[in-house]
Design an enzyme around this catalytic site. Sequence first.
Site, PDB file in Angstrom:
ATOM      1  N   VAL A  49       0.832  -1.208   0.000  1.00 37.82           N
ATOM      2  CA  VAL A  49       0.000   0.000   0.000  1.00 37.82           C
ATOM      3  C   VAL A  49       0.866   1.256   0.000  1.00 37.82           C
ATOM      4  CG1 VAL A  49      -1.794   1.278   1.247  1.00 37.82           C
ATOM      5  CG2 VAL A  49      -1.835  -1.224   1.212  1.00 37.82           C
ATOM      6  N   CYS A  50       1.657   1.433   1.033  1.00 39.12           N
ATOM      7  CA  CYS A  50       2.387   2.689   1.239  1.00 39.12           C
ATOM      8  C   CYS A  50       3.539   2.883   0.255  1.00 39.12           C
ATOM      9  CB  CYS A  50       2.929   2.755   2.660  1.00 39.12           C
ATOM     10  SG  CYS A  50       1.688   2.516   3.931  1.00 39.12           S
TER      11      CYS A  50
END
Length: 197
Positions: A125-126
């Site tokens: 995600v990040c």
Amino acid sequence: MTSFKAIRDPVADRLPTPQSAALVIIDFQPVQVSSIQSRPKREPVANVTALVRIGKLHDLPVMLSSVNVKTGHNQPTIHQIVDVLSGITPIDRTSINAREDEDFVRAAKATGRKKLIMVALWTEVCLVRPALDVLRDGFEVHRLRRRHLVRSARTRRAASGAGGWQADRMGTAHPRTATRPEPREDHGRIRGHSLRG
């Protein structure tokens, strides 16, 4: 001895150097750290802190980004990182993808560097989303290998063409030679910033 007398141009070199790279730290906040189940939480915290110290030692521009602190939904970046990066104001965002924040984009361009060494707690995600976007923007992405942060059941590479670094190698890769006095001093200081895992 067959080493070249002149070192390669550190700005034009295809490898990241202190003169060509910037360090990007994304979303190391208490709620994310507390969700780690795959290894002791202190390991990724110690590893990213060591990476930040190495970056500071080499005078890399550092971008520190957090999510949802100003909205009150999340706590700020963990103190271990902030303590090392005193004076750096985090870029706080509401977007999950850091690249979808205007301040983040401006800060990346303001570094004047085209090589971004990116590290985020959750790769899927990040890291993956902003890495894919900044590659499209013309940056090079050098990601921290996940073994130093969080192992997950399935982690994709940020993108084909995104290089992977072991952070403990970064400290020794940046000096161009071991024979000059300055890098020798750096190696001694870096030795105290080794990573675990």
